[in-house]
Design a protein around this motif. Structure first.
Motif, PDB file in Angstrom:
ATOM      1  N   TRP A  84      15.669  32.085 -15.098  1.00 66.12           N
ATOM      2  CA  TRP A  84      16.686  31.562 -14.203  1.00 66.12           C
ATOM      3  C   TRP A  84      17.048  30.140 -14.581  1.00 66.12           C
ATOM      4  O   TRP A  84      16.207  29.398 -15.068  1.00 66.12           O
ATOM      5  CB  TRP A  84      16.179  31.535 -12.755  1.00 66.12           C
ATOM      6  CG  TRP A  84      15.706  32.837 -12.230  1.00 66.12           C
ATOM      7  CD1 TRP A  84      14.478  33.401 -12.406  1.00 66.12           C
ATOM      8  CD2 TRP A  84      16.435  33.765 -11.424  1.00 66.12           C
ATOM      9  NE1 TRP A  84      14.400  34.611 -11.770  1.00 66.12           N
ATOM     10  CE2 TRP A  84      15.596  34.847 -11.157  1.00 66.12           C
ATOM     11  CE3 TRP A  84      17.724  33.755 -10.900  1.00 66.12           C
ATOM     12  CZ2 TRP A  84      15.998  35.935 -10.384  1.00 66.12           C
ATOM     13  CZ3 TRP A  84      18.118  34.831 -10.131  1.00 66.12           C
ATOM     14  CH2 TRP A  84      17.273  35.904  -9.878  1.00 66.12           C
ATOM     15  N   SER A 130      10.200  33.785 -13.502  1.00 66.65           N
ATOM     16  CA  SER A 130       9.597  34.380 -12.309  1.00 66.65           C
ATOM     17  C   SER A 130       9.117  35.798 -12.593  1.00 66.65           C
ATOM     18  O   SER A 130       9.639  36.481 -13.469  1.00 66.65           O
ATOM     19  CB  SER A 130      10.609  34.406 -11.155  1.00 66.65           C
ATOM     20  OG  SER A 130      11.671  35.288 -11.466  1.00 66.65           O
ATOM     21  N   GLU A 132       9.062  39.467 -11.327  1.00 66.03           N
ATOM     22  CA  GLU A 132       9.951  40.289 -10.502  1.00 66.03           C
ATOM     23  C   GLU A 132       9.425  41.721 -10.435  1.00 66.03           C
ATOM     24  O   GLU A 132       8.789  42.201 -11.371  1.00 66.03           O
ATOM     25  CB  GLU A 132      11.368  40.297 -11.089  1.00 66.03           C
ATOM     26  CG  GLU A 132      11.999  38.926 -11.209  1.00 66.03           C
ATOM     27  CD  GLU A 132      12.343  38.286  -9.885  1.00 66.03           C
ATOM     28  OE1 GLU A 132      12.554  39.020  -8.892  1.00 66.03           O
ATOM     29  OE2 GLU A 132      12.418  37.047  -9.847  1.00 66.03           O
ATOM     30  N   HIS A 140      15.954  36.273  -6.646  1.00 71.32           N
ATOM     31  CA  HIS A 140      14.697  35.684  -7.107  1.00 71.32           C
ATOM     32  C   HIS A 140      13.578  36.120  -6.161  1.00 71.32           C
ATOM     33  O   HIS A 140      13.727  36.104  -4.946  1.00 71.32           O
ATOM     34  CB  HIS A 140      14.838  34.160  -7.114  1.00 71.32           C
ATOM     35  CG  HIS A 140      13.745  33.443  -7.843  1.00 71.32           C
ATOM     36  ND1 HIS A 140      12.458  33.387  -7.390  1.00 71.32           N
ATOM     37  CD2 HIS A 140      13.776  32.746  -9.014  1.00 71.32           C
ATOM     38  CE1 HIS A 140      11.730  32.676  -8.229  1.00 71.32           C
ATOM     39  NE2 HIS A 140      12.510  32.271  -9.233  1.00 71.32           N
ATOM     40  N   SER A 144       7.630  32.152  -8.876  1.00 71.59           N
ATOM     41  CA  SER A 144       7.839  31.414 -10.126  1.00 71.59           C
ATOM     42  C   SER A 144       6.499  31.154 -10.798  1.00 71.59           C
ATOM     43  O   SER A 144       5.531  30.759 -10.150  1.00 71.59           O
ATOM     44  CB  SER A 144       8.530  30.084  -9.846  1.00 71.59           C
ATOM     45  OG  SER A 144       9.834  30.297  -9.375  1.00 71.59           O
TER      46      SER A 144
END
Length: 152
Positions: A84, A130, A132, A140, A144
């Motif tokens: 990101w 991150s 996921e 998101h 993180s």
């Protein structure tokens, strides 16, 4: 004897011509190489709370159009890792850049992701990796693992 006197200068001239041509070709090969892509911004990716102690990495913006990542020692996951760009002044503003491949997780460097045309890297200067889940939610996850700030 007269016939032999001209042979040596002709051979010397031919050898000089061959050397000149070879030298010219060699110089052109070195000078005609394209310049390496320019690094316009860099970030050191530090581990955050949920990442293993040895996790880390680096990010580079190449030529203003690509984001190159070198990520190391992320834990195995049943999901995937997303990259990101985040606005540090408003962390709800973010752009998903793409997924890290399994090659990056096994230690291979140089994962390259395209930057969206017109991406404002003065605004979106945090690089975030991150964890996921495969849950159909494109937002998101809030998990993180690595983060760093792009600097010129």
């Amino acid at each position: 004897r007269r016939e032999r006197r001209w042979v040596l200068p002709v051979l010397a001239a031919a050898a000089a011509a061959v050397l000149a041509i070879a030298g010219t070709v060699t110089v052109q090969r070195f000078t005609d190489r394209p310049a390496p892509p320019r690094v316009t911004a860099k970030a050191s990716l530090a581990r955050l709370g949920g990442a293993p102690v040895a996790a880390g990495g680096a990010a580079e913006v190449i030529g203003g159009s690509k984001l190159r990542l070198d990520v190391r020692n992320l834990p195995l996951t049943t999901g995937y890792y997303e990259v990101w760009l985040i606005d540090p002044d408003d962390t709800t503003r973010m752009m998903a850049m793409g997924n890290l491949s399994s090659a990056a997780l096994s230690g291979a460097a140089d994962v390259v992701l395209p930057l969206p045309p017109g991406a404002d890297l003065n605004r979106y200067r945090l690089v975030d990796v991150s964890a996921e889940a495969y849950d159909g939610d494109a937002a998101h996850s809030g998990k993180s693992l690595l983060r760093g700030t792009l600097t010129n």
